[in-house]
Design a protein around this motif. Structure first.
Motif, PDB file in Angstrom:
ATOM      1  N   LYS A  96      32.865 -53.089  -7.817  1.00  0.00           N
ATOM      2  CA  LYS A  96      33.172 -52.921  -9.248  1.00  0.00           C
ATOM      3  C   LYS A  96      34.143 -51.730  -9.102  1.00  0.00           C
ATOM      4  O   LYS A  96      33.761 -50.911  -8.345  1.00  0.00           O
ATOM      5  CB  LYS A  96      31.974 -52.877  -9.981  1.00  0.00           C
ATOM      6  CG  LYS A  96      31.060 -53.776 -10.016  1.00  0.00           C
ATOM      7  CD  LYS A  96      31.612 -55.162 -10.744  1.00  0.00           C
ATOM      8  CE  LYS A  96      30.423 -56.225 -11.037  1.00  0.00           C
ATOM      9  NZ  LYS A  96      31.016 -57.209 -11.847  1.00  0.00           N
ATOM     10  N   ALA A 113      41.356 -50.261 -18.192  1.00  0.00           N
ATOM     11  CA  ALA A 113      40.068 -49.810 -18.154  1.00  0.00           C
ATOM     12  C   ALA A 113      39.415 -49.314 -19.717  1.00  0.00           C
ATOM     13  O   ALA A 113      40.242 -48.909 -20.560  1.00  0.00           O
ATOM     14  CB  ALA A 113      39.713 -48.446 -17.430  1.00  0.00           C
ATOM     15  N   VAL A 134      28.855 -52.306 -16.045  1.00  0.00           N
ATOM     16  CA  VAL A 134      29.084 -50.996 -15.290  1.00  0.00           C
ATOM     17  C   VAL A 134      29.494 -49.627 -16.266  1.00  0.00           C
ATOM     18  O   VAL A 134      28.801 -48.618 -16.018  1.00  0.00           O
ATOM     19  CB  VAL A 134      30.355 -51.145 -14.382  1.00  0.00           C
ATOM     20  CG1 VAL A 134      30.885 -49.785 -13.683  1.00  0.00           C
ATOM     21  CG2 VAL A 134      30.315 -52.193 -13.471  1.00  0.00           C
ATOM     22  N   ARG A 135      30.074 -50.084 -17.339  1.00  0.00           N
ATOM     23  CA  ARG A 135      30.153 -48.999 -18.339  1.00  0.00           C
ATOM     24  C   ARG A 135      28.783 -48.366 -18.751  1.00  0.00           C
ATOM     25  O   ARG A 135      28.736 -47.288 -19.017  1.00  0.00           O
ATOM     26  CB  ARG A 135      30.906 -49.504 -19.596  1.00  0.00           C
ATOM     27  CG  ARG A 135      31.345 -48.559 -20.642  1.00  0.00           C
ATOM     28  CD  ARG A 135      31.849 -49.358 -21.507  1.00  0.00           C
ATOM     29  NE  ARG A 135      32.567 -48.504 -22.801  1.00  0.00           N
ATOM     30  CZ  ARG A 135      33.784 -48.861 -23.406  1.00  0.00           C
ATOM     31  NH1 ARG A 135      33.783 -50.160 -23.847  1.00  0.00           N
ATOM     32  NH2 ARG A 135      34.311 -47.900 -24.149  1.00  0.00           N
ATOM     33  N   VAL A 172      27.445 -47.144  -8.208  1.00  0.00           N
ATOM     34  CA  VAL A 172      28.156 -48.145  -8.874  1.00  0.00           C
ATOM     35  C   VAL A 172      28.541 -49.209  -7.531  1.00  0.00           C
ATOM     36  O   VAL A 172      28.583 -48.671  -6.622  1.00  0.00           O
ATOM     37  CB  VAL A 172      29.454 -47.695  -9.349  1.00  0.00           C
ATOM     38  CG1 VAL A 172      30.251 -48.870  -9.729  1.00  0.00           C
ATOM     39  CG2 VAL A 172      29.403 -46.956 -10.630  1.00  0.00           C
ATOM     40  N   THR A 184      35.964 -47.682 -17.113  1.00  0.00           N
ATOM     41  CA  THR A 184      35.576 -48.987 -16.388  1.00  0.00           C
ATOM     42  C   THR A 184      35.900 -50.290 -16.860  1.00  0.00           C
ATOM     43  O   THR A 184      36.601 -50.391 -17.800  1.00  0.00           O
ATOM     44  CB  THR A 184      33.828 -49.034 -16.624  1.00  0.00           C
ATOM     45  OG1 THR A 184      33.669 -49.067 -18.150  1.00  0.00           O
ATOM     46  CG2 THR A 184      33.242 -47.672 -16.081  1.00  0.00           C
ATOM     47  N   ALA A 203      35.387 -48.018 -11.097  1.00  0.00           N
ATOM     48  CA  ALA A 203      34.755 -47.022 -12.077  1.00  0.00           C
ATOM     49  C   ALA A 203      35.490 -45.770 -11.781  1.00  0.00           C
ATOM     50  O   ALA A 203      35.756 -45.653 -10.632  1.00  0.00           O
ATOM     51  CB  ALA A 203      33.353 -47.000 -12.434  1.00  0.00           C
ATOM     52  N   VAL A 255      26.987 -46.532 -15.613  1.00  0.00           N
ATOM     53  CA  VAL A 255      27.465 -45.041 -15.554  1.00  0.00           C
ATOM     54  C   VAL A 255      26.991 -44.033 -16.463  1.00  0.00           C
ATOM     55  O   VAL A 255      26.491 -42.947 -15.826  1.00  0.00           O
ATOM     56  CB  VAL A 255      29.110 -45.108 -15.491  1.00  0.00           C
ATOM     57  CG1 VAL A 255      29.618 -43.774 -15.580  1.00  0.00           C
ATOM     58  CG2 VAL A 255      29.624 -45.734 -14.404  1.00  0.00           C
TER      59      VAL A 255
END
Length: 398
Positions: A240, A192, A275-276, A236, A270, A242, A279
């Motif tokens: 995916k 990640a 998604v990063r 999320v 992530t 996270a 978040v």
């Protein structure tokens, strides 16, 4: 399989066996004498002393306390790099072995001692086969993988020209979650991206008996911590991956006073850039809304530590084939991990592959995870690691 390939495989296996006991001794030496990030001076010195016995290597210091060594093959060709990290963790060693750390507050609890020793073994194998090599091999001993917030060791190596002229790079991690004897080699996202965050809540201090005159920073920060734990479950995409974790909560020093300030620190992990981004947007939204509701002021900082370790499909296919040739049936794809690695800095620049060499062995008591004071490895894994890496490099040079 062609006779040339069979000869190469048998040669690698034989050389790996010849060097194995020396590699074990080196691993134990580095375990006894661990050094923290950016302080790997004696480790650097020891590595250079060993490499200087191999006359045809071009050796130089890099990245502060790191080392780069170049081996030129008999004929021209591509350049492939291999990287090992060098630094220890700032914890006390409790492994209970004869090679337990003698440096208080420093411990190789993540396998970097084995990484150094394993790469030194690979160098010996490839050095002894140099007359049959077409191309060049760069060996990178990288400092400061554990402490990237103050400057990644990978970034320092890159700044010092560590990737200049390199076509592809491979790296390996001795990994407790994977059983000893198994080497995990997968394409795509494998580890990640990691971001650190720091949240400061400014309330209004006062007497514990008169909370109506205060803005309680501890209460506000507590509500923030609880709300942050809803991000992965609700904000999320469930398809995916996270992780949001708060590791530090500092506030107050007097039992009968309401604290006016609280500081939270944590990480975001992530495997996807979108998604990063999302978040952190949700973290910011939660902190601002809760602070507004309680009347507190807030400040949020984010520090990017690493990127996603995203293995190149073409390079990985070659490395996987090389692994299967050496340990057929025990080298295969595995699922990604939410841990992070600054090997990702190299993969931002050139294609490469990061593999996982299993060291978990319940029968030998090798059960403690990475970063645990009692962490240790099944040293037999270094033999498999040397074989797979050596074969992978030679196949990548073809």
């Amino acid at each position: 399989m062609k006779s040339v390939e069979l000869n190469r495989i048998e040669n690698i296996k034989e050389l790996a066996k010849q060097n194995y006991h020396g590699v074990v001794e080196l691993r134990r030496y580095f375990h006894i004498h661990p050094e923290l990030s950016k302080k790997e001076f004696n480790t650097q010195k020891k590595i250079i002393q060993i490499l200087e016995n191999l006359e045809e290597l071009e050796i130089r210091k890099a990245g502060g306390t790191g080392v780069i060594a170049d081996l030129k093959g008999k004929n021209p060709g591509r350049t492939i790099a291999i990287r090992a990290d060098m630094d220890a963790l700032a914890i006390n060693d409790e492994c209970g072995r004869p090679y337990q750390s003698q440096n208080k507050g420093a411990c190789h609890a993540c396998g970097h001692d084995g990484h150094i020793a394993m790469l030194l073994g690979v160098i010996k194998i490839l050095y002894d086969t140099r007359d049959s090599i077409s191309g060049n091999i760069r060996f990178i001993f990288q400092p400061s993988e554990e402490e990237v917030a103050d400057g990644s060791g990978a970034a320092a190596i890159i700044k010092d020209g560590g990737l200049e002229g390199v076509d592809a790079i491979i790296g390996a991690h001795l990994w407790q979650p994977v059983r000893s004897g198994i080497v995990g080699i997968s394409a795509g996202p494998m580890m990640a991206a990691s971001d650190e965050f720091e949240i400061t809540i400014e309330g209004k201090a006062g007497h514990a008996s008169m909370p109506q005159q205060t803005v309680d920073s501890i209460l506000t920060a507590s509500e923030v911590v609880v709300a942050l734990n809803t991000i992965v479950g609700r904000d999320v995409d469930p398809m995916k991956q996270a992780v949001v974790s708060v590791g530090v909560f500092n506030s107050g020093s007097v039992y009968n006073a309401i604290a006016g300030k609280a500081i939270l620190k944590g990480t975001i992990r992530t495997l996807d850039e979108e998604v990063r981004r999302q978040v952190f947007i949700h973290i910011k939204k939660i902190v601002e809304h809760i602070s507004e509701m309680t009347g507190a002021h807030c400040n949020i900082k984010k520090n990017t530590c690493t990127y996603v370790v995203d293995n190149d499909p073409e390079v990985t296919a070659i490395v996987l084939k090389a692994g299967k040739e050496m340990i057929d049936g025990k080298a295969h794809p595995i699922n990604p991990f939410m841990s992070s690695e600054d090997f990702s800095y190299y993969l931002q620049k050139i294609p490469g592959c990061f593999i996982f060499v299993g060291v978990g062995n319940r029968e030998k008591g090798i059960i403690y995870p990475q970063h645990h004071p009692k962490y240790d490895i099944d040293e037999n894994a270094m033999l498999y690691g040397m074989e797979v890496i050596s074969n992978a490099v030679l196949k990548l040079l073809e």
